[in-house]
Design a protein around this motif. Structure first.
Motif, PDB file in Angstrom:
ATOM      1  N   ILE A  80      -5.586 -18.098   1.133  1.00 12.72           N
ATOM      2  CA  ILE A  80      -4.158 -18.162   1.444  1.00 12.72           C
ATOM      3  C   ILE A  80      -3.620 -16.880   2.072  1.00 12.72           C
ATOM      4  CG2 ILE A  80      -1.854 -18.425   0.437  1.00 12.72           C
ATOM      5  CD1 ILE A  80      -3.081 -20.282  -1.651  1.00 12.72           C
ATOM      6  N   ARG A  81      -4.040 -15.734   1.583  1.00 15.04           N
ATOM      7  CA  ARG A  81      -3.494 -14.465   2.049  1.00 15.04           C
ATOM      8  C   ARG A  81      -3.914 -14.157   3.492  1.00 15.04           C
ATOM      9  NH1 ARG A  81      -1.106 -15.312  -2.291  1.00 15.04           N
ATOM     10  NH2 ARG A  81      -1.398 -14.039  -4.169  1.00 15.04           N
ATOM     11  N   ASN A  82      -3.119 -13.325   4.171  1.00 15.92           N
ATOM     12  CA  ASN A  82      -3.450 -12.963   5.544  1.00 15.92           C
ATOM     13  C   ASN A  82      -4.555 -11.915   5.596  1.00 15.92           C
ATOM     14  OD1 ASN A  82      -2.385 -10.126   6.026  1.00 15.92           O
ATOM     15  ND2 ASN A  82      -0.467 -11.083   5.347  1.00 15.92           N
ATOM     16  N   ARG A  83      -5.123 -11.749   6.783  1.00 15.93           N
ATOM     17  CA  ARG A  83      -6.304 -10.886   6.936  1.00 15.93           C
ATOM     18  C   ARG A  83      -6.018  -9.437   6.555  1.00 15.93           C
ATOM     19  NH1 ARG A  83      -8.520  -7.586  11.004  1.00 15.93           N
ATOM     20  NH2 ARG A  83     -10.801  -7.427  10.810  1.00 15.93           N
ATOM     21  N   GLN A  84      -4.956  -8.858   7.081  1.00 16.62           N
ATOM     22  CA  GLN A  84      -4.676  -7.453   6.799  1.00 16.62           C
ATOM     23  C   GLN A  84      -4.440  -7.220   5.307  1.00 16.62           C
ATOM     24  OE1 GLN A  84      -5.032  -4.978   8.917  1.00 16.62           O
ATOM     25  NE2 GLN A  84      -5.652  -6.493  10.446  1.00 16.62           N
ATOM     26  N   HIS A  85      -3.753  -8.142   4.681  1.00 13.85           N
ATOM     27  CA  HIS A  85      -3.517  -8.030   3.238  1.00 13.85           C
ATOM     28  C   HIS A  85      -4.840  -8.095   2.481  1.00 13.85           C
ATOM     29  CE1 HIS A  85      -1.275  -8.604  -0.559  1.00 13.85           C
ATOM     30  NE2 HIS A  85      -2.262  -9.425  -0.871  1.00 13.85           N
ATOM     31  N   LEU A  86      -5.720  -9.004   2.867  1.00 10.02           N
ATOM     32  CA  LEU A  86      -6.987  -9.159   2.159  1.00 10.02           C
ATOM     33  C   LEU A  86      -7.894  -7.944   2.344  1.00 10.02           C
ATOM     34  CD1 LEU A  86      -7.691 -12.947   2.700  1.00 10.02           C
ATOM     35  CD2 LEU A  86      -7.398 -11.787   0.510  1.00 10.02           C
ATOM     36  N   LEU A  87      -7.853  -7.331   3.515  1.00  8.08           N
ATOM     37  CA  LEU A  87      -8.643  -6.112   3.694  1.00  8.08           C
ATOM     38  C   LEU A  87      -8.185  -5.035   2.715  1.00  8.08           C
ATOM     39  CD1 LEU A  87      -8.936  -5.931   7.601  1.00  8.08           C
ATOM     40  CD2 LEU A  87     -10.634  -6.763   5.949  1.00  8.08           C
ATOM     41  N   ARG A  88      -6.897  -4.958   2.447  1.00  8.38           N
ATOM     42  CA  ARG A  88      -6.384  -4.029   1.441  1.00  8.38           C
ATOM     43  C   ARG A  88      -6.811  -4.479   0.033  1.00  8.38           C
ATOM     44  NH1 ARG A  88      -1.983  -0.753   1.738  1.00  8.38           N
ATOM     45  NH2 ARG A  88      -2.646  -0.594   3.912  1.00  8.38           N
ATOM     46  N   VAL A  89      -6.781  -5.767  -0.221  1.00  4.46           N
ATOM     47  CA  VAL A  89      -7.226  -6.289  -1.517  1.00  4.46           C
ATOM     48  C   VAL A  89      -8.670  -5.890  -1.783  1.00  4.46           C
ATOM     49  CG1 VAL A  89      -7.752  -8.396  -2.829  1.00  4.46           C
ATOM     50  CG2 VAL A  89      -5.615  -8.232  -1.545  1.00  4.46           C
ATOM     51  N   PHE A  90      -9.512  -6.002  -0.767  1.00  2.84           N
ATOM     52  CA  PHE A  90     -10.932  -5.652  -0.939  1.00  2.84           C
ATOM     53  C   PHE A  90     -11.088  -4.165  -1.280  1.00  2.84           C
ATOM     54  CE2 PHE A  90     -11.844  -9.162   2.415  1.00  2.84           C
ATOM     55  CZ  PHE A  90     -11.562 -10.137   1.468  1.00  2.84           C
ATOM     56  N   GLU A  91     -10.250  -3.315  -0.680  1.00 11.51           N
ATOM     57  CA  GLU A  91     -10.285  -1.890  -1.006  1.00 11.51           C
ATOM     58  C   GLU A  91      -9.879  -1.652  -2.460  1.00 11.51           C
ATOM     59  OE1 GLU A  91      -7.690   0.023   1.733  1.00 11.51           O
ATOM     60  OE2 GLU A  91      -8.928  -0.382   3.507  1.00 11.51           O
ATOM     61  N   GLU A  92      -8.816  -2.333  -2.882  1.00 11.38           N
ATOM     62  CA  GLU A  92      -8.355  -2.180  -4.263  1.00 11.38           C
ATOM     63  C   GLU A  92      -9.367  -2.747  -5.247  1.00 11.38           C
ATOM     64  OE1 GLU A  92      -5.799  -0.440  -5.131  1.00 11.38           O
ATOM     65  OE2 GLU A  92      -5.217  -0.085  -3.038  1.00 11.38           O
ATOM     66  N   TYR A  93     -10.027  -3.825  -4.856  1.00 13.16           N
ATOM     67  CA  TYR A  93     -11.044  -4.418  -5.736  1.00 13.16           C
ATOM     68  C   TYR A  93     -12.197  -3.432  -5.956  1.00 13.16           C
ATOM     69  CZ  TYR A  93     -14.204  -7.845  -7.782  1.00 13.16           C
ATOM     70  OH  TYR A  93     -15.044  -8.496  -8.645  1.00 13.16           O
ATOM     71  N   GLN A  94     -12.589  -2.733  -4.906  1.00 13.36           N
ATOM     72  CA  GLN A  94     -13.654  -1.730  -5.007  1.00 13.36           C
ATOM     73  C   GLN A  94     -13.261  -0.637  -5.998  1.00 13.36           C
ATOM     74  OE1 GLN A  94     -16.682  -1.455  -2.830  1.00 13.36           O
ATOM     75  NE2 GLN A  94     -17.230   0.060  -4.379  1.00 13.36           N
ATOM     76  N   LYS A  95     -12.005  -0.206  -5.953  1.00 14.29           N
ATOM     77  CA  LYS A  95     -11.532   0.840  -6.867  1.00 14.29           C
ATOM     78  C   LYS A  95     -11.562   0.366  -8.319  1.00 14.29           C
ATOM     79  CE  LYS A  95      -8.280   2.703  -3.432  1.00 14.29           C
ATOM     80  NZ  LYS A  95      -6.828   2.886  -3.129  1.00 14.29           N
ATOM     81  N   ILE A  96     -11.159  -0.878  -8.534  1.00 16.84           N
ATOM     82  CA  ILE A  96     -11.057  -1.404  -9.893  1.00 16.84           C
ATOM     83  C   ILE A  96     -12.429  -1.693 -10.489  1.00 16.84           C
ATOM     84  CG2 ILE A  96     -10.258  -3.373 -11.266  1.00 16.84           C
ATOM     85  CD1 ILE A  96      -7.907  -3.608  -9.277  1.00 16.84           C
TER      86      ILE A  96
END
Length: 381
Positions: free
Chosen positions: A261-277
């Motif tokens: 559902i989320r847009n590409r730019q948002h998901l690229l940020r999500v992937f970065e945050e997921y790596q941190k968590i």
């Protein structure tokens, strides 16, 4: 029902600058006035192909993308090309080199005019004539090239789900790599060509969470803005982590909700945050938490969002590595991407595997099948 609008060629040219990939949804449907129509969101524009000498002449038959190896052929003449094809199929034997020379060097839009010119000159359908002359993988490539992009995708999807067994890899490759406009064009083409609803056919051949992911993609309702909500990105990353790595078992619905559902730019940020968590890349977590077709589907979505040419480069590599060749994948990627982003796919292929795509095809295929694929691939660089 496809609606036809009589927009003139100048409108197409004007709109192309602000309608990315407007030509990517060219449908193989022609109005009685011999115009070819392109679907652009909620509008339908036509090339204005003249049905009489007095009509305006189109100024371009452009490729559907800007990074393809197949580009608009300058000095294009549909009647001359039709005669070359007719000559190549006339008499005993077939001149496959003539077929390659014409069809592998013309855009999809130009090939549609060749089909019309051939029928006008010969009184027969070009596809039917080629089916009678060609065989094997070479035939599959040639017939694929003659289909507009959404029609070809619909054709591949139909073959993936009809009959015994299902080619889940084909479903994933196509459905995970489309934007909303492209997906809607494929759905419309499928309905027009086969009189069936694509979602219903997919549901009849799949099940479980894998089916739910495909259905979500088929809604063609992904947010396509560039807006990134930092707080939401952090929350999405937490939701996926808590749905997978942080618990016993996996709540796949959380992954679906975010990834489909989320847009590409948002998901690229999500992937970065997921790596941190999690201290893990999202792809690694998907491999750890899921399996089978569901794993493949989520991985394809992530890879296409990150780098679509790299995704297709990997698909090409896997289709040819080791003993034997998975020709269905090789053909589908080469035919569907040669006019869109094959230059980028080639660059990614060499970067990822240290060899050129051209050299892989040359060493893995043979005969006219190899020759036409090499033409679509472009130079060995």
């Amino acid at each position: 029902m496809v609606e036809y609008a009589g927009a003139c060629w100048s409108e197409i040219v004007r709109q192309r600058a602000r309608l990315p990939h407007a030509l990517s949804s060219l449908l193989d449907w022609t109005h009685p006035n011999r115009r070819i129509f392109y679907r652009t969101g909620d509008r339908t524009l036509c090339t204005g192909i003249p049905s009489s000498p007095e009509a305006d002449t189109p100024v371009t038959m452009a490729a559907i993308g800007s990074r393809g190896t197949v580009t608009e052929f300058r000095g294009f003449n549909a009647d001359e090309d039709a005669q070359k094809l007719r000559k190549g199929m006339k008499g005993v034997g077939t001149d496959e080199s003539a077929i390659i020379e014409v069809l592998a060097k013309r855009t999809i839009a130009q090939r549609q005019l060749i089909k019309q010119a051939f029928k006008k000159a010969v009184g027969k359908d070009l596809l039917d004539e080629l089916k009678g002359e060609l065989t094997g993988n070479f035939e599959k490539v040639v017939l694929g090239l003659l289909m507009p992009s959404p029609v070809y995708s619909a054709y591949e999807l139909r073959n993936a789900i009809k009959g015994a067994g299902t080619d889940e890899g084909c479903l994933i490759d196509i459905l995970a790599s489309q934007n909303n406009q492209e997906m809607r064009a494929i759905i419309a083409a499928y309905k027009n060509e086969y009189g069936k609803d694509l979602e219903e056919d997919v549901c009849s051949d799949t099940s479980g969470m894998f089916q739910r992911v495909l259905v979500s993609l088929l809604t063609a309702n992904r947010d396509e803005s560039d807006r990134v909500d930092q707080a939401q990105a952090v929350q999405d990353a937490k939701d996926m982590y808590e749905a997978g790595e942080a618990r016993w078992g996996t709540d796949e619905v959380k992954f679906l909700t975010v990834l489909c559902i989320r847009n590409r730019q948002h998901l690229l940020r999500v992937f970065e945050e997921y790596q941190k968590i999690s201290n893990r890349d999202i792809e690694e977590s998907i491999k750890r938490e899921m399996s089978g077709n569901l794993e493949d589907a989520f991985l394809a979505i992530v890879k296409c969002l990150r780098n679509k040419p790299a995704f297709f480069a990997e698909r090409l590599y896997k289709s040819m590595k080791g003993l034997g060749t998975t020709d269905s994948i090789l053909i589908r990627v080469m035919v569907s991407r040669c006019e869109i982003d094959m230059l980028d796919i080639k660059a990614q292929f060499q970067k990822m595997y240290g060899k050129t795509l051209y050299s892989f095809i040359k060493g893995d295929c043979s005969g006219d099948y190899r020759n036409i694929l090499l033409q679509l691939c472009g130079s060995d660089s």
